[in-house]
Design an enzyme around this catalytic site. Structure first.
Site, PDB file in Angstrom:
ATOM      1  N   ARG A 125       0.883  -1.183   0.000  1.00 23.37           N
ATOM      2  CA  ARG A 125       0.000   0.000   0.000  1.00 23.37           C
ATOM      3  C   ARG A 125       0.910   1.219   0.000  1.00 23.37           C
ATOM      4  NH1 ARG A 125      -5.517   1.236   3.310  1.00 23.37           N
ATOM      5  NH2 ARG A 125      -6.146  -0.306   1.751  1.00 23.37           N
ATOM      6  N   HIS A 153      -7.217   0.789  -6.739  1.00 22.84           N
ATOM      7  CA  HIS A 153      -7.417  -0.093  -5.579  1.00 22.84           C
ATOM      8  C   HIS A 153      -8.010  -1.413  -6.093  1.00 22.84           C
ATOM      9  CE1 HIS A 153      -7.743  -1.404  -1.579  1.00 22.84           C
ATOM     10  NE2 HIS A 153      -8.616  -0.559  -1.076  1.00 22.84           N
ATOM     11  N   GLN A 156      -9.843  -4.055  -3.813  1.00 21.11           N
ATOM     12  CA  GLN A 156     -11.197  -3.651  -3.434  1.00 21.11           C
ATOM     13  C   GLN A 156     -12.181  -4.020  -4.534  1.00 21.11           C
ATOM     14  OE1 GLN A 156     -12.305  -2.079  -0.434  1.00 21.11           O
ATOM     15  NE2 GLN A 156     -14.247  -2.725  -1.333  1.00 21.11           N
ATOM     16  N   ASP A 247     -17.657   6.673  -1.740  1.00 18.39           N
ATOM     17  CA  ASP A 247     -16.431   6.578  -0.945  1.00 18.39           C
ATOM     18  C   ASP A 247     -16.260   7.925  -0.246  1.00 18.39           C
ATOM     19  OD1 ASP A 247     -14.008   5.755   0.127  1.00 18.39           O
ATOM     20  OD2 ASP A 247     -12.904   5.831  -1.770  1.00 18.39           O
ATOM     21  N   CYS A 287     -16.588   1.140   0.214  1.00 20.41           N
ATOM     22  CA  CYS A 287     -15.378   0.341   0.465  1.00 20.41           C
ATOM     23  C   CYS A 287     -14.960   0.383   1.934  1.00 20.41           C
ATOM     24  CB  CYS A 287     -14.252   0.829  -0.432  1.00 20.41           C
ATOM     25  SG  CYS A 287     -13.922   2.591  -0.274  1.00 20.41           S
ATOM     26  N   ARG A 315     -13.372  -9.139   0.988  1.00 19.35           N
ATOM     27  CA  ARG A 315     -11.949  -8.824   0.815  1.00 19.35           C
ATOM     28  C   ARG A 315     -11.118 -10.063   1.126  1.00 19.35           C
ATOM     29  NH1 ARG A 315     -10.236  -3.571   0.927  1.00 19.35           N
ATOM     30  NH2 ARG A 315      -8.360  -4.563   0.130  1.00 19.35           N
TER      31      ARG A 315
HETATM   32  N1   CP Z   1     -11.365  -0.524   1.939  1.00 19.05           N
HETATM   33  C1   CP Z   1     -10.121  -0.544   2.436  1.00 19.05           C
HETATM   34  O1   CP Z   1      -9.122  -0.635   1.704  1.00 19.05           O
HETATM   35  O2   CP Z   1     -10.075  -0.524   3.796  1.00 19.05           O
HETATM   36  P1   CP Z   1      -8.748  -0.250   4.648  1.00 19.05           P
HETATM   37  O3   CP Z   1      -8.237   1.110   4.286  1.00 19.05           O
HETATM   38  O4   CP Z   1      -9.169  -0.360   6.093  1.00 19.05           O
HETATM   39  O5   CP Z   1      -7.728  -1.303   4.288  1.00 19.05           O
END
Ligand code: CP
Length: 329
Positions: A125, A153, A156, A247, A287, A315
């Site tokens: 990330r 992403h 997701q 989001d 998300c 997920r």
């Molecule tokens: N949706 C998502 O990626 O959640 P986090 O940021 O908690 O990993």
């Protein structure tokens, strides 16, 4: 416990146009539509088989495999589900501090070349998408998974697609309206949804549109006549839609713009009045994390239409399938 189910179908390695030759998942576009469909079928199988524990057909898929978790931004869902997924597939992970592994001590290339001698790949990330490519291209066999970048992403999107398939069965011809910032989540959702034949409508305030290149990418990978349409008016985007997605108004890294964004995005709040424009059985997606009272009201988040925690659960299952596809010999 005894396994009662046949082993899932033979994993396919994603192909795609990436010069990384299918060893990485940096973008939904690293999948062909057939890879996405296979990944979702495998996700459904590992979800079904999870209660079998050690008897599940994939419980040793990552045996002897180490994977690094490299997170430069906060995470609850992504980090937790990758940790659980790797363990449940019989693998191991290391979790070096982000400021050591992706910081300023040495080049990203040297981080990758070092890690490659110990572990099979990394779940990353980070900020710019280019950092993921730099890391992967510096190595020869290292597998890199995008756990969120500024631009995309994709993990997701896998969970979003599984959630929509569970809700609808055959998703072809359905429609999802994304209301809000044309951000990383919206980009990956659009790329994945059209591969399954789902129409995508995105309503964003001026200045917060999806990146221009998304149209061409989506047109290239769309199947079954699915189209991406852009809107300014959120009600027009939501009208008749089978799913409504939003989001946060201020993504990670954009906190300095929060006050301006709150004002510009206020008309894009997903509330009961906006949901009333959608199809009568429309579902609501997010998300997470959600900022209740900003991009979505409690009444929508907690309504029977809301599938946000199904997305969070999925997920885990979709990332298990992804890990099998990328790492199992
Ligand atoms: N949706 C998502 O990626 O959640 P986090 O940021 O908690 O990993």
């Amino acid at each position: 416990m005894t396994a009662h189910h046949p082993a899932p179908a033979t994993p396919r390695t994603p192909r795609g146009a990436s010069s990384l030759e299918g060893r990485c998942f940096l973008s939904v576009l690293d999948f062909e539509p057939a890879d996405l469909e296979h990944g979702l079928a495998l996700s459904a199988a590992v979800k079904r088989d999870r209660p079998l524990g050690k008897e599940a057909p994939t419980s040793a898929a990552l045996q002897g495999t180490y994977i690094a978790l490299l997170f430069e931004k906060p995470s609850l869902r992504t980090r937790s589900t990758f940790e659980i997924a790797i363990r449940e597939l019989g693998g191991n992970y290391i979790d070096p501090a982000a400021d050591v592994a992706l910081g300023k001590r040495e080049s990203l290339a040297d981080v990758g070349r070092s890690l490659e001698r110990w572990v099979a790949g990394a779940v990353v990330r980070t900020y710019e998408q280019s950092r993921l490519r730099d890391l992967a291209l510096a190595t020869t066999s290292f597998r890199v998974i995008n756990a969120l970048s500024n631009e995309e992403h994709p993990c997701q999107a896998l969970a979003d697609c599984l959630t929509l398939q569970e809700r609808w069965g055959d998703p072809r011809g359905r429609s999802v309206a994304f209301v809000g910032d044309g951000n990383n989540v919206a980009t990956s959702l659009a790329q994945a949804a059209v591969m399954l034949g789902i129409h995508v409508r995105v309503a964003s305030p001026d200045g917060f549109d999806l990146a221009p290149e998304v149209d061409a990418d989506v047109a290239r990978v769309a199947r079954h006549g699915a189209e991406l349409t852009r809107f300014r008016d959120p009600a027009a985007a939501v009208r008749g839609a089978d799913a409504v997605y939003t989001d946060v108004w201020t993504s990670m890294g954009r906190e300095a713009e929060a006050a301006v964004r709150r004002r510009l995005f206020a008309p894009y709040q997903v509330n009961d009045a906006l949901m009333a424009h959608a199809a009568p059985d429309a579902c609501f997606l997010h998300c997470l994390p959600a900022h209740r009272g900003e991009e979505v009201t409690d009444s929508v988040m907690d309504s029977p239409a809301s599938v946000v925690f199904d997305q969070a659960e999925n997920r885990l299952h979709t990332q298990k399938a992804l890990l099998v596809m990328l790492f199992e010999d």
